[in-house]
Design a protein around this motif. Structure first.
Motif, PDB file in Angstrom:
ATOM      1  N   LEU A   1      -7.940  -4.441  -8.463  1.00 46.42           N
ATOM      2  CA  LEU A   1      -9.689  -4.232  -8.800  1.00 46.42           C
ATOM      3  C   LEU A   1     -10.046  -2.891  -9.950  1.00 46.42           C
ATOM      4  O   LEU A   1     -10.603  -3.620 -10.471  1.00 46.42           O
ATOM      5  CB  LEU A   1      -9.730  -4.221  -7.221  1.00 46.42           C
ATOM      6  N   ALA A   2      -9.083  -1.914  -9.946  1.00 43.48           N
ATOM      7  CA  ALA A   2     -10.131  -1.383 -11.019  1.00 43.48           C
ATOM      8  C   ALA A   2     -10.541  -2.061 -12.245  1.00 43.48           C
ATOM      9  O   ALA A   2     -11.374  -1.687 -12.997  1.00 43.48           O
ATOM     10  CB  ALA A   2      -8.809  -0.066 -11.248  1.00 43.48           C
TER      11      ALA A   2
ATOM     12  N   GLN B   1      -3.967   3.854 -12.644  1.00 42.67           N
ATOM     13  CA  GLN B   1      -4.828   2.692 -12.232  1.00 42.67           C
ATOM     14  C   GLN B   1      -4.869   2.096 -11.228  1.00 42.67           C
ATOM     15  O   GLN B   1      -5.907   1.939 -10.690  1.00 42.67           O
ATOM     16  CB  GLN B   1      -4.395   2.190 -13.878  1.00 42.67           C
TER      17      GLN B   1
ATOM     18  N   TYR C   1     -10.761  -4.766 -12.765  1.00 39.84           N
ATOM     19  CA  TYR C   1     -12.407  -5.817 -12.523  1.00 39.84           C
ATOM     20  C   TYR C   1     -13.387  -5.090 -12.949  1.00 39.84           C
ATOM     21  O   TYR C   1     -14.496  -5.252 -13.226  1.00 39.84           O
ATOM     22  CB  TYR C   1     -12.103  -6.693 -11.467  1.00 39.84           C
TER      23      TYR C   1
ATOM     24  N   ILE D   1       1.646   3.839  -1.773  1.00 36.52           N
ATOM     25  CA  ILE D   1       1.458   4.057  -0.493  1.00 36.52           C
ATOM     26  C   ILE D   1       1.439   2.312   0.087  1.00 36.52           C
ATOM     27  O   ILE D   1       2.482   2.978   1.354  1.00 36.52           O
ATOM     28  CB  ILE D   1       0.191   3.754  -0.140  1.00 36.52           C
ATOM     29  N   MET D   2       2.132   1.412  -0.879  1.00 38.16           N
ATOM     30  CA  MET D   2       2.464   0.683  -0.334  1.00 38.16           C
ATOM     31  C   MET D   2       3.304   0.409  -0.183  1.00 38.16           C
ATOM     32  O   MET D   2       4.841  -0.695   0.897  1.00 38.16           O
ATOM     33  CB  MET D   2       1.365  -0.953  -0.896  1.00 38.16           C
TER      34      MET D   2
ATOM     35  N   LEU E   1      -5.663  -8.614  -5.423  1.00 37.22           N
ATOM     36  CA  LEU E   1      -6.700  -7.097  -4.734  1.00 37.22           C
ATOM     37  C   LEU E   1      -5.832  -5.276  -4.607  1.00 37.22           C
ATOM     38  O   LEU E   1      -6.642  -4.819  -4.246  1.00 37.22           O
ATOM     39  CB  LEU E   1      -5.910  -7.808  -2.962  1.00 37.22           C
ATOM     40  N   MET E   2      -4.543  -5.433  -5.657  1.00 34.03           N
ATOM     41  CA  MET E   2      -4.711  -4.161  -5.771  1.00 34.03           C
ATOM     42  C   MET E   2      -4.763  -3.824  -7.499  1.00 34.03           C
ATOM     43  O   MET E   2      -4.046  -2.634  -7.403  1.00 34.03           O
ATOM     44  CB  MET E   2      -3.011  -4.028  -5.337  1.00 34.03           C
TER      45      MET E   2
ATOM     46  N   PRO F   1      -3.607   3.020  -7.250  1.00 36.80           N
ATOM     47  CA  PRO F   1      -3.107   4.522  -6.778  1.00 36.80           C
ATOM     48  C   PRO F   1      -2.578   3.778  -5.337  1.00 36.80           C
ATOM     49  O   PRO F   1      -1.878   4.490  -4.608  1.00 36.80           O
ATOM     50  CB  PRO F   1      -3.962   5.016  -6.862  1.00 36.80           C
ATOM     51  N   PHE F   2      -3.193   2.597  -4.757  1.00 35.59           N
ATOM     52  CA  PHE F   2      -2.674   2.027  -3.613  1.00 35.59           C
ATOM     53  C   PHE F   2      -0.976   1.354  -3.390  1.00 35.59           C
ATOM     54  O   PHE F   2      -0.318   0.946  -2.236  1.00 35.59           O
ATOM     55  CB  PHE F   2      -3.678   1.624  -3.055  1.00 35.59           C
TER      56      PHE F   2
ATOM     57  N   ILE G   1      -8.922 -14.083  -5.451  1.00 29.15           N
ATOM     58  CA  ILE G   1      -8.764 -13.349  -6.956  1.00 29.15           C
ATOM     59  C   ILE G   1      -7.821 -13.018  -7.282  1.00 29.15           C
ATOM     60  O   ILE G   1      -6.568 -12.734  -7.129  1.00 29.15           O
ATOM     61  CB  ILE G   1      -9.646 -12.007  -6.214  1.00 29.15           C
TER      62      ILE G   1
END
Lengths: 452, 452
Positions: free
Chosen positions: A420-421, A167, A423, A173-174, A417-418, A169-170, A380
């Motif tokens: 948002l999917a 859900q 939302y 990377i973070m 912010l990580m 994916p970033f 958010i």
């Protein structure tokens, strides 16, 4: 300026000591049990996974524990976090209640999690540990510990619950940006992961499984210890900087909270905001303290107070806690940080002693208030945080109907912010609710559990 | 605490007035030209796209312009932003330089952009406007204006440069969470978009195209005006809160900057940090002020100072500025906010008058320092911000070689949590550099341009 909406403390107001609620609890804590012998565990039994300095914190009854200087320095990167009044959210609800929120989303990792990640990395470092392993749900803890281990020069491997990995994916990377390694759990890197994947190749995973993998890795690797982002006493301890700061800030605001609210997964951000106020309550102050969980994972409201394992493969000591059973796999809701079968023993005991209340809210309701929050307050919120927001809103609306004006304080545990999917799904109308049927819980609890 | 790393000002220290550099510039600004007549434009010619109160700010020569109370209240949500010293980044470079950074990433939208989005939404609101249109590159401006229009009850449509729309899919959801509509540009919603799509169906888009679409929409819709996130005088004006706060904070730190650095796309965050220091420089202070752009879009270092259109379809007035030509389509680099053919006329004039310097850095170099920053300072920078960081690092390394210790101040314009795909590409070794060959720039400039 008309309304004072933000209360910022100077750097020198960061608490210099953590508050240990064990010094004040009316009921002493029951000891963890050894998973093999079922006898009360000894400190040295925990040494395979934790360094001794953290084990000492786990069992300490000292009321105040000094925060080491190198930890203070790192916390000062974003602490003290600001306390806000949600004036525009109040207006949108049409309530006379004042809603205050402690914004833990201002940390570099975006949540309250670094409050414990930094001291854990520090204590492991000075104990000579070279590498940590951990689990993460939504990724907030994994990111926080990635940053903290990088700060103190430790390696880190994160086992991230598969559904959240997909859900969000970033998040991976973070963590990599901060130098950590992150794999979806269950993974093929551990024995327990391979076993579960063989039987349930499509499992969304769970925090319980990810903990099993991280512990197996820690025990079987050189110079490696395990790190946990919630549940344990010392994690709750580290998070009390939130509530200690909030108390100073509420004093400046000139208000005392009638209600303190935090979302509850393992219980760490809740402990952070609540414990200093529980102390007030023990000493006679009148206030309500509410923990909020998802209806899809109703540990507090439907799970019994029992001895249970912290992980799926029964590697951890048995802890006295509210639990849905260590084999419980929660529905794939977006608040990944709240998908945990157990609950911090300290929080569990406070719930037993009626020093706090528990309530559960559904996912769609949470997003509804999360969107209203973003559109009125700007920031958010993380899906987890929307649980605290939803109950604050419900309490404010109830107070309005009763013609009352209350002071509500909530822990705004992190930004979304990580996430948002979730939302996007909410806006598309595709977000659904998950309610855990009682018979499924009963089934889950038939696993070997020791009733307290 | 050993080193003081963070300087936080009280809410009452937010500047009450913006600083207008036009009052102090040695060379008066050349007027914008009407795109039809090529004569100096009149205020009322701009009324089709901007409200009169903002047009008045655009042409004002008043040194100080009062910030309206409702704008102050919204800015106070996160301002004053903290000034940090990047102690650990300094250590990693082995430099004796002190590197200070003004953290504009703490706003709810994650960048400096709300500093102008909020006043623009406010001025449009009190002028009776109901709806705004705008363009966005990386999405920082689109998000900021989505939040600001929501705060003041305006509708918003954002035309987002296609390449960034594809690279940063969650930006759209972020804007929608704040209630705005976002489409990739070129879009089929406008005449200019349809025309470009017909000729170049695979175009990555550009800020110039997106501006054309937003202006066409504003002119052809009811009660609608256009909003721009950079370039214009009033945008630079609004951003000066950054530098004004930084001056107070540097005084508390006890240091005056030898070098001030900001990344430059249209020029707004650079103007924000730099203009108050340019004022010092005009009045005799010795310091260097450096704007940093990508080698892939070398507006300052290779674009001539000319009259050119702000957009691709020649709808805007001609502005006196450094430009690569209004038809220029920059390479698809990750720092989408720096992919603009032109440059704020105010910044262009300062560059002409040698009150600042300009330099260009390549994408891979920027990410290298961006990762080092995240691993030492915690906060993950936006791709745009890494340009300022890279030059700060290079200057610090040069000073080390010269045995000097300088004070460097940079504008940390935003966080990179929405831009992690670029980091992923960097780690995978797939990130490439784009250098703009001189003959391609020459070709782009053969378009109808009026040399100043």
């Amino acid at each position: 300026m008309a309304d004072r909406i933000k209360i910022v403390l100077d750097e020198k107001e960061i608490p210099r000591e953590w508050y240990n609620i064990q010094a004040d609890m009316p009921t002493p804590m029951k000891p963890p049990l050894h998973p093999g012998t079922l006898e009360p565990i000894k400190a040295k039994d925990l040494e395979a996974i934790f360094p001794m300095n953290l084990i000492e914190q786990e069992v300490s009854r000292e009321r105040w524990i000094k925060i080491p200087e190198p930890v203070m320095e790192k916390l000062a990167l974003w602490r003290p976090s600001p306390l806000y009044r949600a004036v525009n959210f109040e207006k949108a609800l049409g309530t006379k209640c004042k809603i205050y929120y402690k914004n833990e989303g201002v940390s570099p990792a975006g949540s309250h999690k670094p409050n414990s990640a930094i001291p854990q990395a520090y204590y492991n470092k000075i104990a000579g540990v070279k590498r940590l392993t951990t689990e993460t749900g939504a990724g907030q803890w994994g990111c926080a510990l990635s940053m903290a281990t990088q700060m103190f020069g430790l390696d880190l491997k994160v086992y991230m619950v598969r559904i959240s990995f997909d859900q969000k994916p970033f998040r991976k990377i973070m963590m990599e940006t901060w130098g950590a390694k992150c794999v979806p759990s269950p993974s093929s890197d551990t024995e327990v992961g391979r076993t579960i994947l063989k039987e349930f190749p499509d499992t969304p995973g769970s925090l319980g499984i990810a903990i099993s993998e991280a512990i197996e890795d820690a025990i079987s690797s050189k110079n490696t210890k395990y790190s946990l982002g919630s549940v344990l006493n010392f994690v709750c301890l580290h998070q009390t900087v939130i509530g200690l700061e909030a108390q100073k800030q509420m004093k400046i605001a000139g208000d005392y909270p009638d209600i303190v609210i935090g979302c509850v997964g393992g219980g760490s951000n809740f402990a952070g905001i609540a414990f200093p106020y529980v102390c007030d309550k023990i000493h006679g102050k009148k206030l309500r303290i509410i923990g909020v969980e998802p209806t899809a994972c109703p540990t507090m409201t439907k799970g019994p107070f029992v001895y249970d394992y912290g992980d799926t493969s029964k590697k951890t000591p048995l802890l006295p806690m509210h639990s849905l059973g260590h084999a419980f796999i929660p529905a794939p809701l977006h608040a990944g940080g709240l998908r945990y079968h157990g609950l911090a023993p300290l929080v569990s005991q406070l719930l037993q002693d009626k020093l706090m209340e528990a309530t559960a809210v559904s996912q769609v309701e949470c997003y509804k208030y999360g969107v209203l929050w973003a559109r009125t307050e700007g920031f958010i919120p993380a899906p987890e945080t929307t649980h605290a927001i939803a109950v604050a809103a419900e309490e404010a609306i109830k107070a309005k109907e009763e013609g009352k004006a209350k002071n509500i304080l909530l822990c705004w545990s992190g930004h979304g912010l990580m996430d948002l999917a979730g939302y996007e799904k909410y806006f598309s109308g595709k977000l659904t609710n998950y309610h855990m049927p009682d018979d499924e819980i009963k089934k889950s609890l038939t696993n070997r559990l020791i009733i307290v």
